[in-house]
Scaffold this active site. Structure first.
Site, short mmCIF file in Angstrom:
data_model
loop_
_atom_site.label_atom_id
_atom_site.label_comp_id
_atom_site.label_asym_id
_atom_site.label_seq_id
_atom_site.Cartn_x
_atom_site.Cartn_y
_atom_site.Cartn_z
N ASP A 44 0.83 -1.21 0.00
CA ASP A 44 0.00 0.00 0.00
C ASP A 44 0.87 1.26 0.00
O ASP A 44 1.98 1.26 0.54
CB ASP A 44 -0.91 -0.03 1.24
CG ASP A 44 -2.09 0.92 1.11
OD1 ASP A 44 -2.28 1.51 0.02
OD2 ASP A 44 -2.83 1.08 2.10
N ASN A 73 1.40 3.36 -2.89
CA ASN A 73 2.00 3.77 -4.18
C ASN A 73 1.54 5.17 -4.58
O ASN A 73 2.34 6.00 -5.01
CB ASN A 73 1.57 2.81 -5.30
CG ASN A 73 2.13 1.42 -5.14
OD1 ASN A 73 3.00 1.20 -4.30
ND2 ASN A 73 1.64 0.50 -5.93
N HIS A 115 2.92 3.30 -8.92
CA HIS A 115 2.71 1.88 -9.25
C HIS A 115 3.93 1.33 -10.00
O HIS A 115 4.34 0.19 -9.78
CB HIS A 115 1.44 1.70 -10.09
CG HIS A 115 0.18 2.09 -9.36
ND1 HIS A 115 -0.08 1.67 -8.08
CD2 HIS A 115 -0.88 2.85 -9.74
CE1 HIS A 115 -1.27 2.16 -7.70
NE2 HIS A 115 -1.76 2.89 -8.69
N THR A 139 -10.64 -7.21 -5.17
CA THR A 139 -11.95 -7.15 -5.86
C THR A 139 -12.53 -5.74 -5.77
O THR A 139 -13.38 -5.38 -6.57
CB THR A 139 -12.93 -8.17 -5.22
OG1 THR A 139 -12.82 -8.08 -3.80
CG2 THR A 139 -12.62 -9.58 -5.64
N GLU A 140 -12.06 -4.96 -4.81
CA GLU A 140 -12.56 -3.58 -4.65
C GLU A 140 -11.80 -2.59 -5.56
O GLU A 140 -12.27 -1.49 -5.82
CB GLU A 140 -12.40 -3.11 -3.19
CG GLU A 140 -13.36 -3.79 -2.22
CD GLU A 140 -13.02 -5.24 -1.92
OE1 GLU A 140 -11.81 -5.57 -1.89
OE2 GLU A 140 -13.95 -6.06 -1.76
N ASN A 141 -10.64 -2.99 -6.05
CA ASN A 141 -9.82 -2.07 -6.85
C ASN A 141 -10.43 -1.72 -8.23
O ASN A 141 -10.01 -0.77 -8.88
CB ASN A 141 -8.39 -2.61 -7.06
CG ASN A 141 -7.53 -2.52 -5.81
OD1 ASN A 141 -6.61 -3.31 -5.62
ND2 ASN A 141 -7.82 -1.55 -4.94
N ARG A 173 -11.54 1.92 -9.01
CA ARG A 173 -10.61 3.01 -9.36
C ARG A 173 -10.89 3.50 -10.78
O ARG A 173 -11.54 2.81 -11.57
CB ARG A 173 -9.17 2.50 -9.25
CG ARG A 173 -8.85 2.12 -7.82
CD ARG A 173 -7.40 1.81 -7.61
NE ARG A 173 -7.20 1.58 -6.19
CZ ARG A 173 -6.11 1.89 -5.51
NH1 ARG A 173 -5.08 2.42 -6.12
NH2 ARG A 173 -6.04 1.67 -4.23
N ARG A 175 -5.20 -2.00 8.60
CA ARG A 175 -6.41 -2.76 8.26
C ARG A 175 -6.01 -4.02 7.51
O ARG A 175 -4.93 -4.08 6.93
CB ARG A 175 -7.28 -1.94 7.27
CG ARG A 175 -7.91 -0.71 7.77
CD ARG A 175 -8.89 -0.17 6.69
NE ARG A 175 -8.19 0.43 5.56
CZ ARG A 175 -7.75 1.69 5.54
NH1 ARG A 175 -7.93 2.48 6.57
NH2 ARG A 175 -7.14 2.16 4.47
N SER A 200 -8.30 -5.24 5.13
CA SER A 200 -8.88 -4.98 3.81
C SER A 200 -9.26 -6.23 3.02
O SER A 200 -8.89 -6.37 1.84
CB SER A 200 -7.92 -4.11 2.99
OG SER A 200 -7.72 -2.87 3.62
C1 FPP Z 1 -2.09 0.26 -3.24
O1 FPP Z 1 -1.52 1.53 -3.27
C2 FPP Z 1 -1.51 -0.53 -4.30
C3 FPP Z 1 -2.22 -1.15 -5.28
C4 FPP Z 1 -3.67 -1.13 -5.37
C5 FPP Z 1 -1.52 -1.86 -6.33
C6 FPP Z 1 -0.39 -2.67 -5.87
C7 FPP Z 1 0.37 -3.17 -7.01
C8 FPP Z 1 1.72 -3.15 -7.07
C9 FPP Z 1 2.56 -2.65 -6.00
C10 FPP Z 1 2.43 -3.71 -8.23
C11 FPP Z 1 2.01 -5.10 -8.53
C12 FPP Z 1 2.99 -5.76 -9.33
C13 FPP Z 1 2.77 -6.84 -10.09
C14 FPP Z 1 3.92 -7.45 -10.75
C15 FPP Z 1 1.45 -7.42 -10.30
P1 FPP Z 1 -2.49 2.77 -3.51
O2 FPP Z 1 -2.50 3.06 -4.97
O3 FPP Z 1 -3.82 2.47 -2.92
O4 FPP Z 1 -1.74 3.89 -2.74
P2 FPP Z 1 -2.45 5.07 -1.93
O5 FPP Z 1 -3.23 4.43 -0.82
O6 FPP Z 1 -1.28 5.84 -1.44
O7 FPP Z 1 -3.29 5.82 -2.92
#
Ligand code: FPP
Length: 247
Positions: free
Chosen positions: A28, A30, A45, A74-76, A79, A201, A203
């Protein structure tokens, strides 16, 4: 190279006899990592994939047996379209560059989650990765994609209900039986759950499987979760007294 040749310079704080077998990670932060640098979320990401590369290498070197990464929930799907589509391009990006090394390092690729909604190209790279590493006996690298734990448990329950309806004798459902219908059927439960970015959490991640896992939350955003941070998490894990409900 075989899994037995893996070497890692372990700091004195780490006990090589007490490495968690199964580490699960909620990656989490990114988006915040990128926003704080004035970059588009996409960059977070992209950098997150770099951290995945390094984390896989480091976990393999530590002789962790299973690494489960929560890559898409499943919630993503809620976005924005561009973000979902970017996230769906990441498995291809990752396997394109990493598959030869995963094969060479004896890593076995797997996936947990609902395949139905996933784009064909995602399933293709995952299936190719899984097929190419099927016979590998080293670390299991398990990607959770379109994964939701409640849905997983419901799926298992519905399997059991169907079996009962089909007249298969079942006087009671055991934990072992229910577990056998989860995506994680063949895997040990996680010993350590790591969540980055300061959120505390679960999640909807591995709700059944995390029953006795040690939970480790760090403020560090996923793109900054490097080897030092991983070793810190393992050190904290090793200081915990796991009692599994006993004394
Ligand atoms: C949450 O951060 C992250 C994700 C929903 C995506 C996670 C995926 C990766 C780290 C890469 C996966 C790699 C492969 C090879 C499949 P967020 O975007 O919710 O961050 P935020 O809470 O700061 O907005």
């Amino acid at each position: 190279m075989t899994s037995d040749d893996r070497v890692v310079d372990l700091p004195d704080t780490i006990d090589p006899q007490n490495i968690p077998n199964h580490v699960a990670i909620i990656m989490d932060g990114n988006g915040r990592w990128a926003t704080e640098r004035g970059l588009p979320r996409r960059e977070g990401h992209r950098q997150g994939v770099e951290t995945v590369r390094e984390t896989v290498r480091n976990c393999n070197a530590l002789r962790i047996k299973v690494l489960t990464l929560f890559a898409f929930s499943t919630e993503n799907w809620q976005r924005p379209d561009w973000e979902v589509s970017y996230l769906m391009s990441l498995p291809e990006k990752y396997f394109e560059s990493e598959l030869p090394e995963l094969i060479q390092k004896n890593v076995q690729v797997r996936m947990i989650g609902d395949r139905k909604k996933l784009p064909r190209r995602v399933l293709k790279v995952i299936d190719e990765g899984a097929a190419a590493t099927k016979s590998n006996s080293g670390m299991i690298l398990n990607f959770a994609l379109n994964y939701g734990s409640r849905a997983e448990i419901l799926l298992a329950v519905n399997h059991l209900v169907s079996e009962a309806a089909a007249g298969k004798a079942m006087r009671r459902v055991t934990e072992k039986k229910l577990s056998s219908y989860l995506y994680t059927a063949a895997l040990p439960d996680p010993d350590l759950l790591i969540r980055t970015s300061g959120e505390q959490r679960i999640s909807n991640f591995l709700l059944w499987q995390l029953a006795y896992s040690e939970l480790y939350f760090t403020e560090v955003y996923w793109p900054d979760f490097d080897k030092t941070e991983l070793l810190r998490a393992v050190t904290v894990y090793q200081r915990r007294k796991r009692r599994f409900g006993g004394v």
